[in-house]
Write an enzyme that holds these catalytic residues in place. Structure first.
Site, mmCIF file in Angstrom:
data_model
loop_
_atom_site.group_PDB
_atom_site.id
_atom_site.type_symbol
_atom_site.label_atom_id
_atom_site.label_comp_id
_atom_site.label_asym_id
_atom_site.label_seq_id
_atom_site.Cartn_x
_atom_site.Cartn_y
_atom_site.Cartn_z
ATOM 1 N N ARG A 47 101.704 33.254 -42.555
ATOM 2 C CA ARG A 47 102.271 34.263 -43.476
ATOM 3 C C ARG A 47 102.613 33.659 -44.836
ATOM 4 O O ARG A 47 102.469 34.303 -45.871
ATOM 5 C CB ARG A 47 103.502 34.934 -42.837
ATOM 6 C CG ARG A 47 104.274 35.848 -43.781
ATOM 7 C CD ARG A 47 105.193 36.849 -43.068
ATOM 8 N NE ARG A 47 106.036 36.248 -42.045
ATOM 9 C CZ ARG A 47 107.108 35.481 -42.279
ATOM 10 N NH1 ARG A 47 107.484 35.220 -43.513
ATOM 11 N NH2 ARG A 47 107.803 34.971 -41.284
ATOM 12 N N TYR A 99 97.151 57.565 -59.074
ATOM 13 C CA TYR A 99 96.918 57.572 -57.638
ATOM 14 C C TYR A 99 98.173 58.151 -56.989
ATOM 15 O O TYR A 99 99.276 57.673 -57.246
ATOM 16 C CB TYR A 99 96.659 56.147 -57.157
ATOM 17 C CG TYR A 99 96.503 56.080 -55.663
ATOM 18 C CD1 TYR A 99 95.359 56.577 -55.055
ATOM 19 C CD2 TYR A 99 97.506 55.565 -54.857
ATOM 20 C CE1 TYR A 99 95.226 56.553 -53.683
ATOM 21 C CE2 TYR A 99 97.375 55.535 -53.480
ATOM 22 C CZ TYR A 99 96.236 56.028 -52.901
ATOM 23 O OH TYR A 99 96.101 56.011 -51.541
ATOM 24 N N ASP A 171 97.270 49.228 -63.122
ATOM 25 C CA ASP A 171 96.436 49.422 -61.937
ATOM 26 C C ASP A 171 94.979 49.389 -62.419
ATOM 27 O O ASP A 171 94.514 50.327 -63.061
ATOM 28 C CB ASP A 171 96.793 50.762 -61.268
ATOM 29 C CG ASP A 171 96.013 51.007 -59.977
ATOM 30 O OD1 ASP A 171 94.925 50.421 -59.812
ATOM 31 O OD2 ASP A 171 96.484 51.802 -59.136
ATOM 32 N N LYS A 196 88.758 49.008 -52.614
ATOM 33 C CA LYS A 196 87.780 49.800 -53.346
ATOM 34 C C LYS A 196 86.639 48.907 -53.853
ATOM 35 O O LYS A 196 85.924 48.340 -53.057
ATOM 36 C CB LYS A 196 88.487 50.559 -54.466
ATOM 37 C CG LYS A 196 89.803 51.235 -54.035
ATOM 38 C CD LYS A 196 89.614 52.323 -53.007
ATOM 39 C CE LYS A 196 90.908 52.838 -52.384
ATOM 40 N NZ LYS A 196 91.972 53.217 -53.302
HETATM 41 C C1 LIG Z 1 93.256 53.479 -53.311
HETATM 42 C C2 LIG Z 1 94.093 53.258 -54.505
HETATM 43 C C3 LIG Z 1 95.405 52.749 -54.392
HETATM 44 C C4 LIG Z 1 96.051 52.467 -53.045
HETATM 45 O O1 LIG Z 1 95.428 51.416 -52.378
HETATM 46 P P1 LIG Z 1 95.339 51.287 -50.757
HETATM 47 O O2 LIG Z 1 94.503 50.086 -50.582
HETATM 48 O O3 LIG Z 1 94.756 52.553 -50.215
HETATM 49 O O4 LIG Z 1 96.749 51.092 -50.271
HETATM 50 C C5 LIG Z 1 96.103 52.542 -55.566
HETATM 51 N N1 LIG Z 1 95.579 52.819 -56.786
HETATM 52 C C6 LIG Z 1 94.342 53.308 -56.930
HETATM 53 C C7 LIG Z 1 93.810 53.593 -58.292
HETATM 54 C C8 LIG Z 1 93.550 53.547 -55.803
HETATM 55 O O5 LIG Z 1 92.314 54.055 -55.951
#
Ligand SMILES: *Cc1c(COP(=O)(O)O)cnc(C)c1O
Length: 374
Positions: A47, A99, A171, A196
């Site tokens: 961890r 998001y 983000d 993603k």
């Molecule tokens: C999918 C997504 C998230 C969240 O991420 P997870 O891996 O599903 O927890 C945050 N911001 C954006 C722009 C996303 O597309």
């Protein structure tokens, strides 16, 4: 070094024990201590840190041009770590269009915990300026944004954050470091849902926070990572590093295909509006042109006929899969409003598309078939 080269080599090392070119997955939870009580392998417990996570964090740090990275088990865990690094009574300025999990965390988890938040239209710098308070410690931007594909002027917001002595977090999930460099534009932290485009194959979940400098804020994010324990498994770190090596080539395909699909949709009379920053008609086009290398693989569009027609259209498509998420090789289409629930701000006529890596002519033929001839 060019980005393509970095993506192939960053964090990838010949295994010193076996000379394996592709790194092994180290599943061990614990690492041997020397007689003098040091840890000669550099790790003590899974961890706290392990070889696969260290390689991944090194890679992401280099790709974003930052100072360090904390990898998490999901994008949401990464986002939460930034909010957890703040103190009760601190104030966050966050975007209205984001998001949906980001405002949900602020409203339902961190508001009861004592964090204050204001939600603004991030594309309007006056609104951002007005939302700043003496206790503002963080401004959060997401660009291009989800699901209406707004474009925020990162450098413009960075100026406001600097004056307020607040951290600016971006983000960067949709653009990836290939298309957008938040640190060069004044951001302090970059967040990724690595689930993603970075993973890129719809087969892993992960998140990351990259920091521009090793400061108090990042020390607390590291503390939340290691002690909170929402860390990715060695296998997920390995898969992610593997996916990243083809990121530049995949992104070029996503961008090209999305441009072709956006142009086709914009020309169709059944389509009311297409939201894609690569179209010259998009409100954020000139900012996107300035701060992005290309316009990404995500778009959304609204059809005449509201919710019923939007949903019916997805039934007539054969190549686009009705599913959430994005950034994989397969094209996905989603009726966002029904996923986001009754409090959604997303128009009922809107469909969000993650344009995949199929041949663009096949994607367009499928859309033509579903929309009817124009
Ligand atoms: C999918 C997504 C998230 C969240 O991420 P997870 O891996 O599903 O927890 C945050 N911001 C954006 C722009 C996303 O597309």
């Amino acid at each position: 070094m060019e980005f393509d080269t970095l993506a192939v080599h960053a964090g990838s090392h010949i295994d010193p024990a076996t000379r394996a070119v592709t790194s092994p997955i180290h599943l061990s939870t614990t690492f041997e201590r020397a007689a003098d009580l040091s840890f000669p392998g550099g790790h003590n417990y899974i961890r706290s840190g392990n070889p696969n996570r260290a390689a991944l964090e090194e890679c992401l740090t280099l790709l974003e041009g930052g100072a360090a990275t904390a990898a998490f088990s999901s994008g949401q865990a990464a986002t939460a770590s930034v909010f957890q690094a703040l103190r009760p009574g601190d104030h966050v300025v966050a975007p209205l269009d984001a998001y949906y999990g980001t405002p949900k965390l602020l409203r339902e988890v961190f508001s009861p915990w004592g964090l204050e938040a204001s939600f603004v239209d991030m594309t309007n710098l006056d609104e951002v300026r007005k939302a700043v308070r003496p206790n503002t410690k963080l401004i959060w931007v997401e660009t291009p944004s989800n699901p209406v594909i707004r474009v925020t002027d990162i450098a413009g917001v960075a100026e406001i954050a600097q004056r307020a002595k607040a951290h600016l977090a971006c983000d960067n999930t949709w653009a990836t470091p290939m298309l957008q460099r938040p640190f060069d534009l004044g951001a302090d932290l970059v967040m990724h849902s690595t689930t993603k485009y970075l993973g890129g194959h719809s087969d892993l979940q992960g998140g990351a926070i990259v920091t521009k400098k090793q400061d108090e804020m990042f020390k607390r994010i590291r503390l939340v990572q290691v002690e909170g324990g929402a860390v990715p498994s060695p296998f997920d770190c390995w898969l992610l590093l593997r996916g990243i090596r083809s990121l530049p080539h995949r992104m070029r395909g996503h961008c090209e295909n999305a441009r072709r699909v956006a142009e086709y949709l914009a020309s169709h009379r059944a389509v009311e509006v297409v939201h894609y920053p690569g179209l010259s008609t998009h409100v954020g086009h000139s900012i996107a042109q300035r701060q992005m290398k290309d316009f990404g693989g995500m778009l959304s569009f609204q059809v005449h006929g509201g919710r019923a027609e939007a949903v019916a259209l997805t039934e007539r498509l054969a190549l686009f899969t009705r599913a959430t998420s994005l950034g994989g090789p397969e094209s996905l289409i989603e009726h966002r409003a029904s996923v986001e629930g009754p409090t959604t701000r997303t128009p009922e006529s809107l469909l969000r598309v993650s344009v995949g890596l199929e041949h663009p002519e096949d994607l367009i033929a499928d859309l033509r078939n579903a929309l009817g001839s124009r």
